[in-house]
Scaffold this motif. Structure first.
Motif, PDB file in Angstrom:
ATOM      1  N   ALA A  45       0.872  -1.147   0.017  1.00 28.63           N
ATOM      2  CA  ALA A  45      -0.016   0.039   0.081  1.00 28.63           C
ATOM      3  C   ALA A  45       0.789   1.253   0.027  1.00 28.63           C
ATOM      4  O   ALA A  45       0.630   2.324  -0.770  1.00 28.63           O
ATOM      5  CB  ALA A  45      -0.926  -0.128   1.125  1.00 28.63           C
ATOM      6  N   PHE A  46       1.848   1.239   0.692  1.00 27.88           N
ATOM      7  CA  PHE A  46       2.797   2.543   0.884  1.00 27.88           C
ATOM      8  C   PHE A  46       3.472   2.681  -0.629  1.00 27.88           C
ATOM      9  O   PHE A  46       3.628   3.974  -0.977  1.00 27.88           O
ATOM     10  CB  PHE A  46       3.812   2.172   2.073  1.00 27.88           C
ATOM     11  N   ARG A  47       4.140   1.431  -1.000  1.00 28.31           N
ATOM     12  CA  ARG A  47       4.918   1.901  -2.426  1.00 28.31           C
ATOM     13  C   ARG A  47       4.008   2.126  -3.575  1.00 28.31           C
ATOM     14  O   ARG A  47       4.457   2.780  -4.381  1.00 28.31           O
ATOM     15  CB  ARG A  47       5.714   0.580  -2.684  1.00 28.31           C
ATOM     16  N   GLU A  48       2.784   1.499  -3.649  1.00 33.54           N
ATOM     17  CA  GLU A  48       1.959   1.586  -4.647  1.00 33.54           C
ATOM     18  C   GLU A  48       0.928   2.520  -4.672  1.00 33.54           C
ATOM     19  O   GLU A  48       0.079   2.714  -5.396  1.00 33.54           O
ATOM     20  CB  GLU A  48       1.024   0.156  -5.027  1.00 33.54           C
ATOM     21  N   GLY A  49       1.126   3.635  -3.724  1.00 32.73           N
ATOM     22  CA  GLY A  49       0.409   4.860  -3.828  1.00 32.73           C
ATOM     23  C   GLY A  49      -1.007   4.803  -3.038  1.00 32.73           C
ATOM     24  O   GLY A  49      -2.008   5.481  -3.331  1.00 32.73           O
ATOM     25  N   ARG A  50      -1.270   3.854  -2.403  1.00 34.40           N
ATOM     26  CA  ARG A  50      -2.589   3.680  -1.662  1.00 34.40           C
ATOM     27  C   ARG A  50      -2.251   4.332  -0.259  1.00 34.40           C
ATOM     28  O   ARG A  50      -2.533   3.665   0.689  1.00 34.40           O
ATOM     29  CB  ARG A  50      -3.052   2.214  -1.664  1.00 34.40           C
ATOM     30  N   ARG A  51      -1.958   5.648  -0.194  1.00 39.23           N
ATOM     31  CA  ARG A  51      -1.896   6.332   0.911  1.00 39.23           C
ATOM     32  C   ARG A  51      -3.127   7.206   0.839  1.00 39.23           C
ATOM     33  O   ARG A  51      -3.829   7.586  -0.191  1.00 39.23           O
ATOM     34  CB  ARG A  51      -0.583   7.219   0.918  1.00 39.23           C
ATOM     35  N   CYS A  52      -3.470   7.472   2.193  1.00 38.32           N
ATOM     36  CA  CYS A  52      -4.581   8.320   2.427  1.00 38.32           C
ATOM     37  C   CYS A  52      -4.533   9.059   3.552  1.00 38.32           C
ATOM     38  O   CYS A  52      -3.490   9.363   4.422  1.00 38.32           O
ATOM     39  CB  CYS A  52      -5.902   7.280   2.564  1.00 38.32           C
ATOM     40  N   LEU A  53      -5.931   9.753   4.030  1.00 40.44           N
ATOM     41  CA  LEU A  53      -5.638  10.887   5.341  1.00 40.44           C
ATOM     42  C   LEU A  53      -6.890  10.334   5.888  1.00 40.44           C
ATOM     43  O   LEU A  53      -7.984   9.949   5.468  1.00 40.44           O
ATOM     44  CB  LEU A  53      -6.082  12.228   4.741  1.00 40.44           C
ATOM     45  N   ILE A  54      -6.715  10.197   7.195  1.00 39.16           N
ATOM     46  CA  ILE A  54      -7.863   9.607   8.118  1.00 39.16           C
ATOM     47  C   ILE A  54      -8.307  10.896   9.033  1.00 39.16           C
ATOM     48  O   ILE A  54      -7.196  11.458   9.893  1.00 39.16           O
ATOM     49  CB  ILE A  54      -7.361   8.631   9.046  1.00 39.16           C
ATOM     50  N   PRO A  55      -9.338  11.602   8.662  1.00 38.89           N
ATOM     51  CA  PRO A  55      -9.800  12.622   9.657  1.00 38.89           C
ATOM     52  C   PRO A  55     -10.225  12.335  11.084  1.00 38.89           C
ATOM     53  O   PRO A  55     -10.990  11.334  11.177  1.00 38.89           O
ATOM     54  CB  PRO A  55     -10.954  13.284   8.909  1.00 38.89           C
ATOM     55  N   LEU A  56      -9.824  13.133  12.124  1.00 39.47           N
ATOM     56  CA  LEU A  56     -10.083  12.759  13.416  1.00 39.47           C
ATOM     57  C   LEU A  56     -10.698  14.221  14.246  1.00 39.47           C
ATOM     58  O   LEU A  56      -9.927  15.213  13.606  1.00 39.47           O
ATOM     59  CB  LEU A  56      -9.056  12.327  14.087  1.00 39.47           C
ATOM     60  N   SER A  57     -11.341  14.021  14.972  1.00 40.24           N
ATOM     61  CA  SER A  57     -11.577  15.181  15.876  1.00 40.24           C
ATOM     62  C   SER A  57     -10.804  15.102  17.229  1.00 40.24           C
ATOM     63  O   SER A  57     -10.328  16.052  17.675  1.00 40.24           O
ATOM     64  CB  SER A  57     -13.036  15.400  16.410  1.00 40.24           C
ATOM     65  N   ALA A  58     -10.169  13.794  17.483  1.00 40.58           N
ATOM     66  CA  ALA A  58      -9.283  13.558  18.575  1.00 40.58           C
ATOM     67  C   ALA A  58      -9.009  12.102  18.617  1.00 40.58           C
ATOM     68  O   ALA A  58      -9.560  11.042  17.786  1.00 40.58           O
ATOM     69  CB  ALA A  58      -9.957  13.902  20.078  1.00 40.58           C
ATOM     70  N   PHE A  59      -8.016  11.776  19.508  1.00 40.56           N
ATOM     71  CA  PHE A  59      -7.700  10.290  19.730  1.00 40.56           C
ATOM     72  C   PHE A  59      -7.475  10.125  21.081  1.00 40.56           C
ATOM     73  O   PHE A  59      -7.439  11.127  21.746  1.00 40.56           O
ATOM     74  CB  PHE A  59      -6.345   9.876  18.765  1.00 40.56           C
ATOM     75  N   PHE A  60      -7.351   8.781  21.460  1.00 41.45           N
ATOM     76  CA  PHE A  60      -7.529   8.573  22.876  1.00 41.45           C
ATOM     77  C   PHE A  60      -6.317   7.776  23.312  1.00 41.45           C
ATOM     78  O   PHE A  60      -5.689   7.013  22.627  1.00 41.45           O
ATOM     79  CB  PHE A  60      -8.637   7.946  23.461  1.00 41.45           C
ATOM     80  N   GLU A  61      -5.656   8.041  24.748  1.00 39.68           N
ATOM     81  CA  GLU A  61      -4.518   7.184  25.136  1.00 39.68           C
ATOM     82  C   GLU A  61      -4.896   6.847  26.540  1.00 39.68           C
ATOM     83  O   GLU A  61      -5.674   7.465  27.288  1.00 39.68           O
ATOM     84  CB  GLU A  61      -3.362   7.704  25.160  1.00 39.68           C
ATOM     85  N   TRP A  62      -4.161   5.933  27.210  1.00 42.97           N
ATOM     86  CA  TRP A  62      -4.477   5.571  28.557  1.00 42.97           C
ATOM     87  C   TRP A  62      -3.166   5.717  29.296  1.00 42.97           C
ATOM     88  O   TRP A  62      -2.476   4.531  29.889  1.00 42.97           O
ATOM     89  CB  TRP A  62      -4.778   4.178  28.685  1.00 42.97           C
ATOM     90  N   PRO A  63      -2.457   6.971  29.529  1.00 44.32           N
ATOM     91  CA  PRO A  63      -1.324   6.794  30.270  1.00 44.32           C
ATOM     92  C   PRO A  63      -1.543   6.472  31.766  1.00 44.32           C
ATOM     93  O   PRO A  63      -2.629   7.122  32.349  1.00 44.32           O
ATOM     94  CB  PRO A  63      -0.651   8.387  30.340  1.00 44.32           C
ATOM     95  N   GLU A  64      -0.847   5.602  32.548  1.00 44.79           N
ATOM     96  CA  GLU A  64      -1.051   4.944  33.816  1.00 44.79           C
ATOM     97  C   GLU A  64      -2.606   4.604  34.311  1.00 44.79           C
ATOM     98  O   GLU A  64      -3.144   5.089  35.118  1.00 44.79           O
ATOM     99  CB  GLU A  64      -0.848   6.285  34.702  1.00 44.79           C
ATOM    100  N   LYS A  65      -3.094   3.921  32.945  1.00 41.22           N
ATOM    101  CA  LYS A  65      -4.501   3.262  33.149  1.00 41.22           C
ATOM    102  C   LYS A  65      -5.551   4.678  33.234  1.00 41.22           C
ATOM    103  O   LYS A  65      -6.642   4.480  33.666  1.00 41.22           O
ATOM    104  CB  LYS A  65      -4.526   2.512  34.267  1.00 41.22           C
ATOM    105  N   SER A  66      -5.264   5.910  32.709  1.00 38.94           N
ATOM    106  CA  SER A  66      -6.390   6.765  32.975  1.00 38.94           C
ATOM    107  C   SER A  66      -6.543   7.405  31.634  1.00 38.94           C
ATOM    108  O   SER A  66      -5.583   8.082  31.213  1.00 38.94           O
ATOM    109  CB  SER A  66      -5.665   7.987  34.023  1.00 38.94           C
TER     110      SER A  66
END
Length: 198
Positions: free
Chosen positions: A89-110
């Motif tokens: 996908a990377f070499r053959e031009g199947r690159r894209c954009l993924i729109p987000l309003s936010a992303f989530f993580e869990w530092p120290e399980k919070s």
């Protein structure tokens, strides 16, 4: 790694996306998207097109059953050209954009929500694929990740490869080395805020 994303667009975010991509699209409302859920992504082929695909790339030669055995919702930027799963996908031009309003993580399980404080959307570098199935073509995508900017090092050791608008073309259509440089260097520290999502 980026395992939860959000696409809940404010009016300002919708206007920003419409102005950037000239799309009067029916953007989905997805307060929390999990791996294997449907996720939106944008491609450029003479014009911008908004698609929806499985969040978890299905590489060529693999079917959905096989893909369920692997975690393909994130692709490490550093290894794209070596990865059996992502290099095509990377070499053959199947690159894209993924729109987000936010992303989530869990530092120290919070759980925390990471977003722009200026009410603008995020655009993550992504890859996409299409897989034949008895029910027709199945689209799938993955979010490319990178080491965190200095201000997010205490949150997680990876983050989405976020892109600012001047670097969109490089990610989508430049040769691999230039595309990777854009995905690694586009985002700057200080553009995101981290708030509790508990």
């Amino acid at each position: 790694m980026c395992g939860r994303i959000e696409l809940t667009l404010t009016q300002n975010m919708r206007l920003a996306l419409q102005g950037l991509f000239h799309l009067d699209a029916a953007w989905p409302e997805q307060p929390e998207v999990r791996p294997t859920d449907p996720a939106p992504f944008l491609t450029w082929e003479a014009n911008w097109t908004l698609h929806t695909g499985r969040w978890g790339l299905i590489p060529p030669g693999m079917d959905l059953t096989g893909a369920k055995k692997y975690a393909t919702f994130n692709a490490r930027l550093e290894g794209l050209e070596r990865s059996k799963t992502f290099k095509s996908a990377f070499r053959e031009g199947r690159r894209c954009l993924i729109p987000l309003s936010a992303f989530f993580e869990w530092p120290e399980k919070s759980k925390v929500r990471i977003a722009r404080p200026d009410d603008r959307p995020l655009l993550a570098a992504g890859l996409w694929s299409t897989t034949p199935t008895p029910d027709g073509e199945l689209l799938s995508c993955t979010i490319v990740t990178r080491p965190p900017t200095d201000d997010l090092k205490d949150v997680h050791d990876r983050m989405p490869a976020l892109l600012l608008s001047p670097d969109l073309d490089a990610w989508l259509s430049a040769p691999p080395a230039e595309a990777k440089a854009a995905a690694l260097g586009s985002w700057r520290p200080g553009l995101l805020t981290v708030t509790s999502a508990a």
